[in-house]
Scaffold this motif. Structure first.
Motif, PDB file in Angstrom:
ATOM      1  N   VAL A  52       2.470  -6.832  -1.797  1.00  0.00           N
ATOM      2  CA  VAL A  52       3.330  -5.925  -1.406  1.00  0.00           C
ATOM      3  C   VAL A  52       1.344  -4.811  -1.580  1.00  0.00           C
ATOM      4  O   VAL A  52       0.920  -4.042  -0.404  1.00  0.00           O
ATOM      5  N   ALA A  53       1.154  -4.413  -2.575  1.00  0.00           N
ATOM      6  CA  ALA A  53       0.057  -3.268  -3.228  1.00  0.00           C
ATOM      7  C   ALA A  53      -0.614  -3.865  -2.407  1.00  0.00           C
ATOM      8  O   ALA A  53      -1.803  -2.935  -2.211  1.00  0.00           O
ATOM      9  N   ILE A  54      -0.916  -4.688  -2.851  1.00  0.00           N
ATOM     10  CA  ILE A  54      -2.766  -5.523  -2.046  1.00  0.00           C
ATOM     11  C   ILE A  54      -2.746  -6.155  -0.558  1.00  0.00           C
ATOM     12  O   ILE A  54      -3.917  -5.350  -0.195  1.00  0.00           O
ATOM     13  N   ARG A  55      -1.652  -6.480  -0.419  1.00  0.00           N
ATOM     14  CA  ARG A  55      -1.539  -5.854   1.205  1.00  0.00           C
ATOM     15  C   ARG A  55      -1.970  -4.571   1.426  1.00  0.00           C
ATOM     16  O   ARG A  55      -2.505  -4.008   3.185  1.00  0.00           O
ATOM     17  N   LEU A  56      -1.170  -2.968   1.235  1.00  0.00           N
ATOM     18  CA  LEU A  56      -1.372  -2.085   2.266  1.00  0.00           C
ATOM     19  C   LEU A  56      -2.750  -1.355   1.645  1.00  0.00           C
ATOM     20  O   LEU A  56      -2.946  -0.268   1.327  1.00  0.00           O
ATOM     21  N   GLY A  57      -3.333  -1.772   0.310  1.00  0.00           N
ATOM     22  CA  GLY A  57      -4.747  -1.485   0.049  1.00  0.00           C
ATOM     23  C   GLY A  57      -4.703  -0.970  -1.148  1.00  0.00           C
ATOM     24  O   GLY A  57      -5.497  -0.425  -1.291  1.00  0.00           O
ATOM     25  N   HIS A  58      -3.312  -0.451  -1.696  1.00  0.00           N
ATOM     26  CA  HIS A  58      -2.931   0.114  -2.659  1.00  0.00           C
ATOM     27  C   HIS A  58      -4.177  -0.149  -4.008  1.00  0.00           C
ATOM     28  O   HIS A  58      -4.975   1.107  -4.770  1.00  0.00           O
ATOM     29  N   TRP A  59      -4.789  -0.896  -4.333  1.00  0.00           N
ATOM     30  CA  TRP A  59      -5.815  -1.990  -5.759  1.00  0.00           C
ATOM     31  C   TRP A  59      -6.169  -2.771  -4.991  1.00  0.00           C
ATOM     32  O   TRP A  59      -5.537  -3.650  -4.560  1.00  0.00           O
ATOM     33  N   THR A  60      -7.691  -3.243  -5.235  1.00  0.00           N
ATOM     34  CA  THR A  60      -8.495  -4.204  -5.097  1.00  0.00           C
ATOM     35  C   THR A  60      -9.430  -4.645  -6.249  1.00  0.00           C
ATOM     36  O   THR A  60      -9.223  -3.948  -7.264  1.00  0.00           O
ATOM     37  N   PHE A  61     -10.064  -5.775  -6.023  1.00  0.00           N
ATOM     38  CA  PHE A  61     -10.378  -6.292  -7.265  1.00  0.00           C
ATOM     39  C   PHE A  61     -12.182  -6.722  -6.925  1.00  0.00           C
ATOM     40  O   PHE A  61     -12.336  -7.305  -6.379  1.00  0.00           O
ATOM     41  N   SER A  62     -12.966  -6.644  -7.740  1.00  0.00           N
ATOM     42  CA  SER A  62     -14.416  -6.886  -8.329  1.00  0.00           C
ATOM     43  C   SER A  62     -14.404  -8.082  -7.751  1.00  0.00           C
ATOM     44  O   SER A  62     -14.052  -8.672  -8.720  1.00  0.00           O
ATOM     45  N   PRO A  63     -14.974  -8.371  -6.492  1.00  0.00           N
ATOM     46  CA  PRO A  63     -14.989  -9.692  -6.378  1.00  0.00           C
ATOM     47  C   PRO A  63     -16.493 -10.293  -8.121  1.00  0.00           C
ATOM     48  O   PRO A  63     -16.401 -11.436  -7.864  1.00  0.00           O
ATOM     49  N   GLU A  64     -17.204  -8.943  -7.982  1.00  0.00           N
ATOM     50  CA  GLU A  64     -18.175  -9.424  -9.722  1.00  0.00           C
ATOM     51  C   GLU A  64     -17.497 -10.220 -10.822  1.00  0.00           C
ATOM     52  O   GLU A  64     -17.982 -11.181 -11.243  1.00  0.00           O
TER      53      GLU A  64
END
Lengths: 146, 121
Positions: A52-64
């Motif tokens: 849910v948090a990822i979907r709502l944009g609460h946190w994201t992950f560095s692609p690097e």
């Protein structure tokens, strides 16, 4: 290598806590049934929150610094996190309980390095006092695989 | 809205309520639980610090959804409530299950009861 950073941090957590299982005889990995029944609800609840948090944009992950491997919208690193962190807690708890209950010496003796320690001294000189046997590593109570 | 803050508080309250009202493993009265939590929090400083370090974060927080209070250099204060909830939930279930596990009842069976005449160290 950079993209394995998150996974490497998780691997270090596993490595650092591994001696608790054997040296301090935590016996968490060696109770797989109980471990699974513990992990499933904890993992499920927190993965749900993460989804849910990822979907709502609460946190994201560095692609690097992540592999990019995903299950749905969750990076595999996160799934690993929700297994590794509870494991670390259980190992710390069990090792701590052993030491609080039996003391450092008996805990180490029961652990995998016990065979390298000098055997328990035969009673402290008082005639008649019998020293109860500290179970040898090989004779530890058999595991319940529940 | 500080959704991460809200969710963290809800999760902490839910886990505490679950332990006290449903699971009842008794971990909050067990020193081993507090020691384990303390040790894990100690290790959370470098681990979470590395994951969230501002110079090159691995996990990137949307500053609109949390308090923007960061402790120990970079980890959002909410992460600590998150960790508390995750570890407490796991320990609560684990210890409760241990009651049915004759080989692994910890904390409730003093060494002295199991092996009479052993006095510890």
């Amino acid at each position: 290598m950079d993209r394995y950073q998150y996974l490497i941090v998780m691997a270090l957590c596993v490595l650092v806590t591994l001696p608790l299982e054997f040296v301090l005889n935590a016996r968490v990995y060696r109770r797989p049934g109980r471990l699974l029944r513990t992990m499933v609800p904890a993992f499920g609840a927190f993965v749900l929150w993460d989804v849910v948090a990822i979907r709502l944009g609460h946190w994201t992950f560095s692609p690097e610094y992540t592999t990019g491997w995903k299950v749905g919208n969750i990076p595999v690193e996160e799934l690993v996190f929700f297994v590794v962190i509870p494991l670390c807690a259980l190992l710390s708890y069990e090792a701590g309980s052993n030491i609080l209950r039996d003391g450092w010496v008996a805990t180490l003796r029961a652990g995998s390095l016990g065979r390298f320690l000098t055997p328990a001294p035969p009673s402290g000189g008082a005639a008649g006092a019998t020293s109860a046997p500290v179970p040898a590593p090989g004779t530890a109570p058999t595991e319940e695989l529940v | 809205m500080p959704w991460y803050t809200i969710m963290t508080l809800v999760a902490m309250a839910a886990v505490v309520a679950l332990e006290l009202l449903v699971v009842r493993s008794g971990i909050f009265r067990s020193p081993a639980y507090w020691i384990a939590l303390g040790i894990c929090f100690l290790f959370q400083i470098p681990v979470d610090g590395w994951l969230t370090k501002l110079s090159s974060p691995i996990v990137i927080y949307n500053s609109e959804v949390f308090s923007d209070i960061r402790i120990f250099w970079s980890s959002p204060i909410e992460d600590w409530g998150f960790g508390f909830a995750l570890m407490t939930l796991a320990l609560s279930i684990w210890v409760r299950l241990g009651r049915n596990d004759p080989a692994g009842v910890h904390g409730s069976t003093p060494a002295a009861e199991r092996t009479p005449e052993v006095t510890g160290a």
